[in-house]
Design an enzyme around this catalytic site. Structure first.
Site, short mmCIF file in Angstrom:
data_model
loop_
_atom_site.label_atom_id
_atom_site.label_comp_id
_atom_site.label_asym_id
_atom_site.label_seq_id
_atom_site.Cartn_x
_atom_site.Cartn_y
_atom_site.Cartn_z
N SER A 12 29.41 6.44 25.59
CA SER A 12 28.51 5.45 26.20
C SER A 12 29.32 4.24 26.61
O SER A 12 29.93 3.57 25.77
CB SER A 12 27.43 5.02 25.21
OG SER A 12 26.82 3.82 25.68
N HIS A 37 28.03 8.57 29.67
CA HIS A 37 26.66 8.14 29.35
C HIS A 37 26.49 6.67 29.74
O HIS A 37 27.26 5.81 29.31
CB HIS A 37 26.41 8.34 27.85
CG HIS A 37 25.01 8.06 27.41
ND1 HIS A 37 23.99 8.98 27.54
CD2 HIS A 37 24.46 6.96 26.83
CE1 HIS A 37 22.87 8.45 27.05
NE2 HIS A 37 23.12 7.23 26.61
N ASP A 39 24.00 3.46 29.89
CA ASP A 39 22.80 2.89 29.27
C ASP A 39 22.23 1.74 30.09
O ASP A 39 22.82 0.67 30.17
CB ASP A 39 23.14 2.41 27.85
CG ASP A 39 23.28 3.55 26.86
OD1 ASP A 39 22.38 4.41 26.82
OD2 ASP A 39 24.29 3.58 26.13
N MET A 41 19.34 -0.98 30.49
CA MET A 41 18.35 -1.70 29.65
C MET A 41 17.78 -2.87 30.42
O MET A 41 18.50 -3.55 31.16
CB MET A 41 19.03 -2.22 28.38
CG MET A 41 19.71 -1.14 27.56
SD MET A 41 20.33 -1.81 26.01
CE MET A 41 21.19 -0.37 25.36
N HIS A 70 20.77 6.96 31.18
CA HIS A 70 19.71 6.79 30.17
C HIS A 70 18.95 5.52 30.49
O HIS A 70 19.46 4.42 30.32
CB HIS A 70 20.39 6.71 28.80
CG HIS A 70 19.45 6.49 27.65
ND1 HIS A 70 19.88 6.15 26.39
CD2 HIS A 70 18.08 6.58 27.57
CE1 HIS A 70 18.84 6.02 25.58
NE2 HIS A 70 17.73 6.26 26.27
N MET A 72 16.39 2.87 29.76
CA MET A 72 15.57 2.20 28.74
C MET A 72 14.84 1.07 29.44
O MET A 72 15.13 -0.12 29.22
CB MET A 72 16.47 1.72 27.59
CG MET A 72 16.97 2.87 26.73
SD MET A 72 18.42 2.46 25.75
CE MET A 72 19.69 2.74 26.96
N MET A 141 16.71 10.06 20.05
CA MET A 141 17.32 8.76 19.69
C MET A 141 17.52 8.73 18.18
O MET A 141 16.56 8.90 17.41
CB MET A 141 16.42 7.60 20.12
CG MET A 141 16.30 7.40 21.63
SD MET A 141 17.86 7.22 22.51
CE MET A 141 18.57 5.78 21.69
N ASP A 177 21.69 10.38 20.42
CA ASP A 177 22.17 9.10 20.93
C ASP A 177 21.98 8.00 19.89
O ASP A 177 20.84 7.60 19.61
CB ASP A 177 21.42 8.76 22.23
CG ASP A 177 21.99 7.56 22.93
OD1 ASP A 177 23.03 7.03 22.48
OD2 ASP A 177 21.40 7.14 23.95
C1 DX5 Z 1 21.33 2.71 22.30
C2 DX5 Z 1 22.08 3.44 23.40
C3 DX5 Z 1 23.18 4.29 22.91
C4 DX5 Z 1 24.13 3.61 21.97
C5 DX5 Z 1 25.35 4.40 21.62
O1 DX5 Z 1 20.31 1.98 22.86
O2 DX5 Z 1 21.20 4.26 24.13
O3 DX5 Z 1 23.80 5.01 23.96
O4 DX5 Z 1 24.49 2.37 22.41
O5 DX5 Z 1 26.24 3.54 20.93
P1 DX5 Z 1 26.73 3.81 19.46
O6 DX5 Z 1 27.42 5.14 19.49
O7 DX5 Z 1 27.67 2.69 19.21
O8 DX5 Z 1 25.54 3.80 18.56
ZN ZN Z 2 21.96 5.88 25.48
#
Ligand code: DX5
Ligand code: ZN
Length: 228
Positions: A12, A37, A39, A41, A70, A72, A141, A177
């Protein structure tokens, strides 16, 4: 993107250097990452803000393999086309992101991209049988979404196992994840996961100037998962 249940490590970039995403993506792929990956947000569905489709489009040319986005965010439907145009291979939306996740998965499939369904630690699998025909991936998750570096929530292991039984021989990936480390990797792999997202466990100790650490971290996580 052909289907395989072999272990895939998906670093990620939430844990990468945000000022250097292109080089970071190249470094992790050169060091053995299977998927990248990404993320996204929004500061609304989750308490943190990262980046949007423009950043995804900017990093796309630096990724040779699978770009696993991903989302969010809520609402999600108005942004699906933008992330598809940005070059995502997999677009994952949360079961909890709105009242019409079935429509959201249909909309992702309609772009020609692979559709992922993410499920928070506090949400059960009740709806999954009604959605599985629209899923290429289910993301369990294993932390509450929003931040990297959190501790793995062990009660999710039973959920991964139950999901594996539901999926049977369908070509649907199980992604995990959050909080995945060398110690956790064999547990989630034994429960049935094939895509292991790892942020801090891949990026800690390394940098684009010292990428061999990424390679060591990825190899150790992969070996632990494959030994399960
Ligand atoms: C959480 C994210 C993940 C996460 C992974 O909201 O979707 O992808 O940050 O990071 P680690 O491996 O550090 O938990
Ligand atoms: Zn993620």
């Amino acid at each position: 993107m052909s289907f395989s249940r072999s272990i895939k490590i998906a670093p990620s970039i939430l844990s990468a250097d945000f000022a250097n995403f292109g080089a970071e993506c190249q470094a992790i792929e050169a060091q053995g990452a299977d998927w990248v990956h990404v993320d996204v947000m929004d500061g609304h569905f989750v308490p943190n803000i990262t980046f949007g489709p423009a950043t995804c489009a900017a990093i796309r040319p630096h990724i040779k393999g699978v770009m696993d986005v991903h989302l969010m965010i809520a609402p999600v439907d108005p942004y699906i086309d933008a992330f598809a145009r940005a070059g995502a291979d997999v677009i994952t939306a949360h079961l909890e992101s709105g009242a019409h996740i079935h429509r959201t998965l249909q909309a992702i499939r309609a772009t020609g991209k692979k559709a992922g369904l993410a499920i928070n630690p506090g949400t059960g699998l009740d709806a999954v049988p009604h959605l599985l025909d629209l899923c290429d991936l289910v993301c369990v998750m294993t932390v509450n979404p929003g931040f990297g570096g959190q501790k793995f929530i062990a009660t999710t292991l039973d959920k991964i196992g139950a999901l594996r039984a539901m999926i049977g021989d369908r070509p649907v990936h199980i992604e995990v994840d959050g909080g995945v480390t060398v110690e956790i990797a064999p547990l989630v792999a034994a429960a049935g996961a094939d895509v292991l997202v790892a942020g801090s466990a891949v990026f800690s100790g390394g940098s684009v100037a010292n990428p061999g650490v990424y390679g060591t971290n990825i190899a150790r996580i992969r070996a632990a998962a494959e030994a399960a």
